[in-house]
Design a protein around this motif. Structure first.
Motif, PDB file in Angstrom:
ATOM      1  N   SER A  40      41.800  42.513  41.758  1.00  0.00           N
ATOM      2  CA  SER A  40      42.286  41.523  40.790  1.00  0.00           C
ATOM      3  C   SER A  40      43.107  40.456  41.488  1.00  0.00           C
ATOM      4  CB  SER A  40      43.119  42.205  39.702  1.00  0.00           C
ATOM      5  OG  SER A  40      44.240  42.879  40.272  1.00  0.00           O
ATOM      6  N   ALA A  41      43.965  40.897  42.421  1.00  0.00           N
ATOM      7  CA  ALA A  41      44.741  39.929  43.197  1.00  0.00           C
ATOM      8  C   ALA A  41      43.837  39.130  44.107  1.00  0.00           C
ATOM      9  CB  ALA A  41      45.823  40.648  44.014  1.00  0.00           C
ATOM     10  N   THR A  42      42.773  39.753  44.594  1.00  0.00           N
ATOM     11  CA  THR A  42      41.823  39.034  45.443  1.00  0.00           C
ATOM     12  C   THR A  42      41.199  37.866  44.678  1.00  0.00           C
ATOM     13  OG1 THR A  42      41.283  41.000  46.730  1.00  0.00           O
ATOM     14  CG2 THR A  42      39.662  39.228  46.733  1.00  0.00           C
ATOM     15  N   LEU A  43      40.765  38.127  43.443  1.00  0.00           N
ATOM     16  CA  LEU A  43      40.132  37.071  42.663  1.00  0.00           C
ATOM     17  C   LEU A  43      41.122  35.970  42.294  1.00  0.00           C
ATOM     18  CD1 LEU A  43      37.800  39.135  40.305  1.00  0.00           C
ATOM     19  CD2 LEU A  43      37.219  37.976  42.435  1.00  0.00           C
ATOM     20  N   LEU A  44      42.369  36.367  42.003  1.00  0.00           N
ATOM     21  CA  LEU A  44      43.394  35.355  41.719  1.00  0.00           C
ATOM     22  C   LEU A  44      43.620  34.448  42.919  1.00  0.00           C
ATOM     23  CD1 LEU A  44      46.114  37.385  39.763  1.00  0.00           C
ATOM     24  CD2 LEU A  44      44.663  35.543  38.870  1.00  0.00           C
ATOM     25  N   ARG A  45      43.495  35.032  44.110  1.00  0.00           N
ATOM     26  CA  ARG A  45      43.693  34.242  45.323  1.00  0.00           C
ATOM     27  C   ARG A  45      42.432  33.500  45.738  1.00  0.00           C
ATOM     28  NH1 ARG A  45      42.663  34.377  50.868  1.00  0.00           N
ATOM     29  NH2 ARG A  45      41.268  36.129  50.527  1.00  0.00           N
ATOM     30  N   ILE A  46      41.288  34.173  45.649  1.00  0.00           N
ATOM     31  CA  ILE A  46      40.090  33.634  46.282  1.00  0.00           C
ATOM     32  C   ILE A  46      39.550  32.418  45.541  1.00  0.00           C
ATOM     33  CG2 ILE A  46      38.284  34.942  45.100  1.00  0.00           C
ATOM     34  CD1 ILE A  46      38.570  34.200  48.870  1.00  0.00           C
ATOM     35  N   PHE A  47      39.719  32.364  44.214  1.00  0.00           N
ATOM     36  CA  PHE A  47      39.180  31.188  43.518  1.00  0.00           C
ATOM     37  C   PHE A  47      39.867  29.903  43.988  1.00  0.00           C
ATOM     38  CE2 PHE A  47      38.827  28.008  40.241  1.00  0.00           C
ATOM     39  CZ  PHE A  47      37.479  28.035  39.935  1.00  0.00           C
ATOM     40  N   PRO A  48      41.221  29.823  43.939  1.00  0.00           N
ATOM     41  CA  PRO A  48      41.833  28.594  44.461  1.00  0.00           C
ATOM     42  C   PRO A  48      41.622  28.422  45.962  1.00  0.00           C
ATOM     43  CG  PRO A  48      43.519  30.199  43.908  1.00  0.00           C
ATOM     44  CD  PRO A  48      42.230  30.726  43.363  1.00  0.00           C
TER      45      PRO A  48
END
Length: 330
Positions: A84-92
């Motif tokens: 979940s933290a990966t997706l929060l980071r990876i999109f931006p």
């Protein structure tokens, strides 16, 4: 400058183009990271020397044994812990990286005649460092979430670490048993005054490692496309998804090889608050610890899983980015 060139520059630099370019890049990053999320979890545990998984590190088979252990302990959710933290980071992160690359590429190489390997490398390095600068705190939180295992690292019972719990843990960290007047105590006082800097553990080594990683990745991408997808007599050939996947895979392999030692040092520094709570780890300390433990091989621990993860991730990322741009008419 001709009217067509001026129109092309305006089209590539208007807000509508930039937003669509960033959207295509952000989606590409999320899709690629989801494909390799279980491998990413295992690689972080290996790189950061989690005691529960050191017995598996260093072998190809150990990668799958580690994944099996995680699945047996926590099920499918364990393989995606921290995602979940990966997706929060990876999109931006991916949105900024690909959007910046489009812009920097056009500024440095507005035409095919201006393309050189040096400029391709510079465009990739600049875009990569820009994306890291703006999203690094999310990366540190994500690594902390992925690092915890059932017998090591939990601080609140047996519950898996949430995004907010990892955030609070980092924010409240203090070096313990610091000698008065020591560098550790001075750094502790400094970080107490500026607590948000705790989310930039390993930032300098990350920025240094990003230059060869993003630079080599985009250099390889541009060079291989120019060699295997040259313009036809009637105009530019339209790359196929298979071609994008193949060229992206090779680009990822070259980039991973060039930058992997920096990544190992970065991971160890990011979890320093857990493994070495008595001090704020520096480059020299971290590299010394790795060298004393395993010699030069320590800087390449987990490289096999790095290839297994990065090659498909980069291939999917580039292919989805290109397909997204085609669908969004970028």
């Amino acid at each position: 400058m001709s009217s067509d060139a001026a129109l092309g520059r305006r089209n590539k630099q208007n807000l509508h183009y930039i937003v669509r370019s960033g959207l295509a890049g952000g989606i590409a990053g999320c899709v690629a990271k989801t494909v390799v999320a279980p491998l990413d979890r295992v690689k972080i545990l290996f790189q950061a020397s989690n005691p529960d998984f050191q017995k598996h590190a260093g072998t190809f088979v150990g990668t799958f044994r580690a994944g099996h252990d995680i699945y047996r302990q926590a099920g499918i959710r364990g393989l995606f812990q921290g995602h979940s933290a990966t997706l929060l980071r990876i999109f931006p992160y991916a949105a900024i990286k690909f959007m910046a690359y489009d812009q920097v590429h056009y500024l440095l190489m507005p035409s095919k005649a201006r393309e050189t390997n040096v400029r391709r490398f510079l465009a990739g390095a600049i875009s990569g460092t820009m994306s890291v600068f703006f999203t690094y705190p999310l990366e540190v939180i994500r690594v902390r979430m992925a690092y915890h295992t059932r017998t090591f690292g939990y601080t609140q019972g047996n519950s898996s670490p949430s995004f907010l719990r990892a955030y609070r843990q980092i924010y409240n960290e203090r070096p313990i048993n610091s000698t008065p007047g020591s560098d550790a105590l001075k750094r502790s006082n400094y970080f107490s005054r500026y607590p948000l800097l705790k989310f930039y553990r390993g930032f300098t080594v990350t920025m240094t490692g990003m230059v060869p990683y993003a630079g080599v990745s985009f250099l390889s991408w541009g060079y291989l496309r120019s060699q295997f997808l040259p313009p036809s007599k009637t105009g530019h050939q339209t790359p196929t998804p298979i071609a994008d996947l193949a060229i992206g895979a090779l680009s990822g392999a070259f980039a991973q090889t060039a930058s992997y030692p920096f990544e190992v040092v970065r991971r160890r520094m990011q979890v320093g608050g857990i493994t070495r709570p008595d001090r704020w780890l520096r480059w020299s300390e971290t590299m010394g610890d790795i060298w004393r433990a395993r010699g030069w091989r320590g800087f390449y621990v987990g490289l096999s899983i790095g290839y297994i993860k990065v090659i498909p991730m980069t291939a999917v990322s580039y292919a989805v980015w290109q397909e997204g741009k085609r669908l969004l008419s970028v």
